[in-house]
Design a protein around this motif. Structure first.
Motif, PDB file in Angstrom:
ATOM      1  N   VAL A 182       0.835  -1.197   0.000  1.00  0.00           N
ATOM      2  CA  VAL A 182       0.000   0.000   0.000  1.00  0.00           C
ATOM      3  C   VAL A 182       0.874   1.252   0.000  1.00  0.00           C
ATOM      4  O   VAL A 182       1.867   1.324   0.729  1.00  0.00           O
ATOM      5  CB  VAL A 182      -0.931  -0.004   1.239  1.00  0.00           C
ATOM      6  N   ASP A 231      -0.732   6.977   0.634  1.00  0.00           N
ATOM      7  CA  ASP A 231      -2.087   7.522   0.580  1.00  0.00           C
ATOM      8  C   ASP A 231      -3.162   6.446   0.702  1.00  0.00           C
ATOM      9  O   ASP A 231      -4.353   6.723   0.592  1.00  0.00           O
ATOM     10  CB  ASP A 231      -2.294   8.321  -0.708  1.00  0.00           C
ATOM     11  N   THR A 280      -3.623   3.798  -1.316  1.00  0.00           N
ATOM     12  CA  THR A 280      -3.974   3.135  -2.567  1.00  0.00           C
ATOM     13  C   THR A 280      -3.023   1.975  -2.828  1.00  0.00           C
ATOM     14  O   THR A 280      -1.880   1.965  -2.361  1.00  0.00           O
ATOM     15  CB  THR A 280      -3.915   4.122  -3.744  1.00  0.00           C
TER      16      THR A 280
END
Length: 609
Positions: free
Chosen positions: A424, A427, A429
């Motif tokens: 990940v 942020d 994402t």
């Protein structure tokens, strides 16, 4: 009006008011149960089935000899009877601080027999750890083997029963070496639900106090056991096997895993053998566990090796490389578990007369990064490649024992029967293939929660149940994990960030270095400089800093990441778990270098005594 289903189960609550919420989303747990990844049985029930099915099989082998499953079962009921006599029961946390051995195994299984929650923690941490762990867990009982701990328990008014292993108990402290007045504990039905908390793992981590992480019976007997089962598929021995290479004694029952599932973890492809003949049954494993059973890594011993798998647990009271090597030869384990430092010290010893370690199917390293030189030394000594396990007490696991191509310099391919991993970005994402990011984990091994630490749950668990490891990694095009270091374990030199793990990995390829750990040393000009603390290979000359940096340059490491000091040690400082103690190494480096040592120096520490 219908009521929406709850996301989590109601928290488990102890008699002393400790709440253990289940942070795993209910939908995830239901999906794992449906796939057979989480057995619907508690640890004591699983152990009892093994004891009744094969009472003569070796359960625990320690310095006193072998204890069969039938004998261990009787000892478990005796200890459980003492716990019940003291008023301890299903809604209690019971702390255990014992050396490796049959009593440690019996005491932990006795906790499960009551339906209580076990809190084992290693020896050697001092009274501060005892007070911290027992206070925050609000333990109702404790079994302690050190006099300093016994004296400290007077400060904990809710601790209703304290046991000692010695014959000279202090006033108010009960003896564990006697028979219960009302006779052994008499179990009646499963003592706990499979989803209930079973064991609290303790990890020093990076916190000021030891972290405690609560695991359910399912997580231990399902996800955590799945990674040990997968070791049966570890890479084959490189050398010829001998007639003595047999882990099973004649007549031993086949090892087919726990009653809840097959030996091969779901999610793995079945690789056909060279013939259509069915594979012979695999005998129960014999696990030589060198780390403390009370440690996070050592939790593969009692709840997994004995309760879930029905194997034989071979342990020593304390680690000594020569003793561990003799145990490998004499007791013929199929699997050897240790941290890299332990394995390297064993591999460096002279061979014993007639030494035969061909019983080993896997040598398993975890707890720290495995240097390439240590992996090579173990391969040459034991004849099997080292299986590396990347994991933590937080519920993270990835190993190189999965079927398929060797993982090379990766941590292996994530096993969905244990924990799925994702990478990940900062942020939140998903990272692309090969892109570095934080490693996050979720699967059948995921624990319930942190104990008495909602701040840690908020910091290390996402809203949808993923464990945030704080480790930096990437998944390559084949789905294999590359661990790139700790997000927070860095050295900041003049504004430039250096990962000690990256440098240590390259130092591990130096043929003259047996062990290496990189630590920061204070510096007035740059804030911190990097010092490499190394132990030379026995018989090899101590390397100089110039030789080390030349090797790193040849390996392609950036020059700004080179260590600027080299501290040569004859022995690495170790924590009670057997891992290298970075804090002690840093303190020794700072003391040996002093304030007047210019960068570029090679310093020899005084010999350890």
């Amino acid at each position: 009006m219908t009521t929406a289903p709850t996301t989590h189960r109601a928290p488990w609550r102890s008699r002393n008011g400790l709440e253990l919420p289940d942070r795993v989303p209910r939908a995830d747990r239901a999906a794992w149960e449906a796939r057979g990844l989480c057995p619907d049985a508690d640890l004591f029930t699983l152990f009892r089935e093994h004891a009744l099915a094969a009472p003569g099989r070796d359960a625990v082998v320690d310095e006193r000899g072998a204890l069969s499953y039938g004998e261990l079962y009787a000892e478990v009921l005796r200890v459980a009877g003492l716990f019940a006599e003291a008023g301890l029961g299903p809604r209690d946390v019971i702390a255990l601080r014992l050396p490796n051995g049959r009593l440690a195994a019996a005491a932990e299984l006795a906790v499960y027999a009551l339906g209580a929650v076990a809190l084992p923690y290693p020896l050697g941490g001092g009274v501060r750890d005892t007070l911290s762990l027992l206070a925050r867990s609000r333990a109702g009982g404790a079994v302690l083997s050190e006099s300093e701990d016994l004296a400290a328990t007077a400060e904990l008014p809710w601790l209703r029963a304290v046991f000692t292993t010695g014959p000279d108990a202090a006033p108010g402290v009960r003896r564990l070496d006697r028979a219960p007045e009302d006779g052994p504990f008499r179990p009646s039905g499963p003592p706990a639900e499979s989803t209930a908390p079973a064991r609290i793992l303790v990890s020093s981590g990076s916190e000021t106090e030891p972290k405690m992480i609560a695991y359910s019976h399912q997580a231990m007997a399902g996800g955590r056991a799945a990674y040990v089962r997968a070791l049966a598929d570890a890479p084959a021995r490189t050398g010829p096997r001998t007639p003595a290479d047999s882990s099973a004694r004649a007549g031993a029952p086949a090892f087919t895993g726990s009653p809840a599932g097959p030996a091969t973890p779901p999610g793995f492809p079945v690789v056909p053998g060279p013939s259509a003949e069915p594979e012979p049954p695999v005998a129960p494993p014999r696990l030589l566990v060198l780390v403390p059973l009370a440690s996070s890594y050592g939790s593969l011993g009692v709840p997994v090796g004995l309760a879930a798998l029905g194997g034989t647990l071979i342990v020593r009271g304390r680690f000594d490389a020569a003793d561990a090597l003799r145990a490998t030869v004499e007791h013929r384990p199929t699997h050897l578990f240790g941290v890299p430092t332990m394995l390297r010290r064993m591999a460096d010893l002279p061979r014993l007369p007639g030494e035969d370690t061909s019983s080993l199917r896997a040598v398993v390293s975890s707890g720290a990064a495995l240097p390439a030189s240590t992996a090579a030394a173990c391969l040459e000594r034991f004849g099997v490649p080292v299986v590396t396990v990347y994991g933590s007490s937080d519920g993270v696991n990835c190993h190189t024992a999965a079927p398929g191509a060797p993982a090379g310099d990766t941590a292996g391919t994530p096993d969905p029967a244990v924990a799925v991993l994702r990478i990940v970005r900062p942020d939140g994402t998903p990272a692309d293939t090969g892109e570095p990011g934080e490693i996050q984990a979720k699967g059948p091994m995921t624990p319930l929660c942190y104990v008495a630490a909602p701040d840690l749950d908020a910091r290390y668990r996402t809203a949808d149940g993923w464990v945030r490891t704080g480790d930096l990694g990437a998944l390559d095009g084949k789905g294999r994990l590359q661990v790139l270091g700790r997000l927070r374990n860095v050295v900041i030199r003049g504004g430039h960030t250096i990962s000690p793990a990256e440098v240590e990995q390259e130092l591990g390829t130096h043929p003259g270095i047996a062990e290496a750990v990189c630590v920061p040393v204070p510096d007035e000009e740059f804030g911190e400089r990097l010092c490499a603390c190394v132990r030379p290979v026995p018989g090899a000359p101590a390397p100089a800093l110039g030789d080390v940096t030349a090797h790193l340059a040849a390996r392609g490491l950036e020059r700004r990441k080179f260590p600027e000091y080299l501290l040569v040690l004859d022995r690495m400082p170790l924590r009670p778990t057997g891992k290298v103690c970075r804090r002690t190494a840093a303190a020794r480096a700072a003391a040996a270098l002093g304030v007047d040592t210019p960068p570029g120096a090679t310093v020899f520490a005084e010999r350890s005594r």
